[in-house]
Design a protein around this motif. Structure first.
Motif, mmCIF file in Angstrom:
data_model
loop_
_atom_site.group_PDB
_atom_site.id
_atom_site.type_symbol
_atom_site.label_atom_id
_atom_site.label_comp_id
_atom_site.label_asym_id
_atom_site.label_seq_id
_atom_site.Cartn_x
_atom_site.Cartn_y
_atom_site.Cartn_z
ATOM 1 N N LEU A 104 1.014 -1.224 0.063
ATOM 2 C CA LEU A 104 -0.088 -0.063 0.086
ATOM 3 C C LEU A 104 0.752 1.092 -0.052
ATOM 4 N N PRO A 105 0.548 2.258 -0.662
ATOM 5 C CA PRO A 105 1.173 3.394 -0.810
ATOM 6 C C PRO A 105 1.190 4.137 0.649
ATOM 7 N N LYS A 106 2.464 4.648 0.976
ATOM 8 C CA LYS A 106 2.767 5.250 2.211
ATOM 9 C C LYS A 106 1.729 6.413 2.674
ATOM 10 N N GLU A 107 1.306 7.411 1.642
ATOM 11 C CA GLU A 107 0.381 8.144 2.013
ATOM 12 C C GLU A 107 -1.098 7.938 2.170
ATOM 13 N N GLU A 108 -1.173 6.539 1.924
ATOM 14 C CA GLU A 108 -2.661 5.883 1.747
ATOM 15 C C GLU A 108 -2.753 5.179 3.241
ATOM 16 N N THR A 109 -1.655 4.566 3.880
ATOM 17 C CA THR A 109 -1.642 3.830 4.688
ATOM 18 C C THR A 109 -2.230 4.108 6.001
ATOM 19 N N SER A 110 -1.962 5.263 6.435
ATOM 20 C CA SER A 110 -2.576 5.839 7.891
ATOM 21 C C SER A 110 -4.140 6.009 7.611
ATOM 22 N N GLU A 111 -4.412 6.500 6.417
ATOM 23 C CA GLU A 111 -6.048 6.534 6.436
ATOM 24 C C GLU A 111 -6.828 5.153 6.460
ATOM 25 N N LYS A 112 -6.060 4.229 5.528
ATOM 26 C CA LYS A 112 -6.727 2.882 5.271
ATOM 27 C C LYS A 112 -6.769 2.016 6.938
ATOM 28 N N VAL A 113 -5.570 2.204 7.460
ATOM 29 C CA VAL A 113 -5.488 1.653 8.866
ATOM 30 C C VAL A 113 -6.500 2.003 9.736
ATOM 31 N N GLU A 114 -6.849 3.311 9.695
ATOM 32 C CA GLU A 114 -7.586 4.078 10.615
ATOM 33 C C GLU A 114 -9.007 3.472 10.131
ATOM 34 N N GLU A 115 -9.344 3.511 9.174
ATOM 35 C CA GLU A 115 -10.593 2.955 8.497
ATOM 36 C C GLU A 115 -11.011 1.653 8.840
ATOM 37 N N VAL A 116 -9.904 0.410 8.818
ATOM 38 C CA VAL A 116 -10.268 -0.682 9.073
ATOM 39 C C VAL A 116 -10.231 -1.249 10.779
ATOM 40 N N ILE A 117 -9.616 -0.346 11.371
ATOM 41 C CA ILE A 117 -9.401 -0.286 13.105
ATOM 42 C C ILE A 117 -10.818 -0.101 13.503
ATOM 43 N N GLU A 118 -11.630 1.172 12.934
ATOM 44 C CA GLU A 118 -12.845 1.559 13.316
ATOM 45 C C GLU A 118 -14.019 0.542 12.864
ATOM 46 N N LEU A 119 -13.800 -0.059 11.451
ATOM 47 C CA LEU A 119 -14.567 -0.994 10.995
ATOM 48 C C LEU A 119 -14.631 -2.240 12.021
ATOM 49 N N VAL A 120 -13.664 -2.686 12.397
ATOM 50 C CA VAL A 120 -13.785 -3.961 13.248
ATOM 51 C C VAL A 120 -13.771 -3.745 14.921
ATOM 52 N N GLY A 121 -13.902 -2.355 15.370
ATOM 53 C CA GLY A 121 -14.393 -2.162 16.688
ATOM 54 C C GLY A 121 -13.141 -2.077 17.444
ATOM 55 N N LEU A 122 -11.991 -1.690 17.039
ATOM 56 C CA LEU A 122 -10.671 -1.777 17.755
ATOM 57 C C LEU A 122 -10.074 -0.152 18.045
ATOM 58 N N THR A 123 -11.095 0.734 17.915
ATOM 59 C CA THR A 123 -10.458 2.070 18.024
ATOM 60 C C THR A 123 -9.663 2.313 19.358
ATOM 61 N N GLU A 124 -10.630 1.801 20.519
ATOM 62 C CA GLU A 124 -9.848 2.112 21.722
ATOM 63 C C GLU A 124 -8.666 1.080 22.184
#
Length: 290
Positions: A104-124
């Motif tokens: 995954l391109p570095k510029e997209e990684t942080s946003e994508k990781v944030e998205e999947v963490i929220e999706l699976v309920g691991l934000t906290e």
């Protein structure tokens, strides 16, 4: 989107794990149901392109995945039954590491990781070390890594094995939620995992595809094969030896048996409404359901 499996056979030495499997899959959730050793994991590994069939081919929208190579792998999200985690990594660090491995391109990684963490309920829990996670939380990390590349085909092998009922429900709901515009393949021997989310159930037995139908159609096919019968305790061994007995419940000083049989087992046996546990027992031996 269409995934076509044509005459897939897989042989290990002198043992056939899959025998001439033919399937056509489109968008939605498919539950692959089978006992241990039925060929579920072998089929999943072939579809995930981590194992080659002995013969036959898999087509993605008419194109052989062997010819597509990396282009096909970019469309795949795969969660095997056993995943190796770096216990000292946080969930966020682990996902960023996997994102780098997936290119995954570095510029997209942080946003994508944030998205999947929220999706699976691991934000906290994003900063917590994976080594301290429960089995259910680790499976959430697993599905998050499988979703990092926004796959068109999501393959998950026995995702709820070892999870408590609450985590299993959470996981089923998550798979149902993310199935929009994706082909989702879920293999399991736990029938409740697919009862409400699968548009079709594929039944594998001894490497053979036995059935591919909607859950409702499969249940209709055994609606005259489920019986309940009240008997004396001393009669239980005979019925267990002669029939597939799905449940034994005490009723005052006697016992009610739930029996799978093509024929009425006794004149006083009554037909009952089938469920997917009955379906599993009908196709697989009792010792395999343990």
């Amino acid at each position: 989107m269409k995934l076509t499996i044509e005459n897939i056979t897989k042989t290990f030495k002198d043992k056939s794990a899959l025998n001439d499997i033919n399937l056509e899959l489109t968008t939605g959730v498919y539950g692959i149901l089978g006992a241990n050793g039925s060929g579920k994991t072998t089929l999943m590994r072939i579809l995930a392109s981590v194992m080659k069939p002995s013969s036959g081919r898999v087509l993605m929208n008419g194109q052989d995945i062997a010819d597509m190579n990396e282009k096909y792998r970019e469309l795949i999200g795969y969660l095997p039954q056993h995943v190796g985690y770096y216990k000292n990594f946080s969930a966020e660090k682990f996902l960023k590491y996997i994102a780098a491995l997936k290119g995954l391109p570095k510029e997209e990684t942080s946003e994508k990781v944030e998205e999947v963490i929220e999706l699976v309920g691991l934000t906290e829990y994003r900063s917590k070390k994976i080594g301290g996670f429960s089995g259910g939380m680790k499976r959430r990390v697993g599905i998050a890594q499988a979703l990092l590349n926004n796959p068109k085909i999501l393959i998950v092998d026995e995702p709820t094995a070892g999870l408590d009922p609450k985590e299993r429900i959470r996981f089923r709901n998550l798979l149902s939620k993310i199935s929009t515009n994706r082909i989702v393949l879920l293999s399991t021997h736990i029938v409740s995992d697919i009862e409400f989310i699968a548009k079709e159930v594929l039944i594998l037995k001894d490497g053979q595809l036995v059935k591919k139908e909607t859950p409702q159609s499969l249940l209709k096919g055994i609606e005259d094969k489920v019986w309940t019968l009240v008997i004396e305790e001393k009669e239980i061994p005979r019925f267990q030896s002669e029939y597939k007995v799905g449940n034994i419940a005490r009723v005052e000083d006697r016992f009610q048996l739930r029996i799978l049989s093509d024929e009425q087992p006794e004149p006083n046996a009554e037909n009952d409404i089938p469920n997917l546990e009955d379906l599993y027992l009908y196709y697989f031996d009792e010792e395999e359901t343990a």
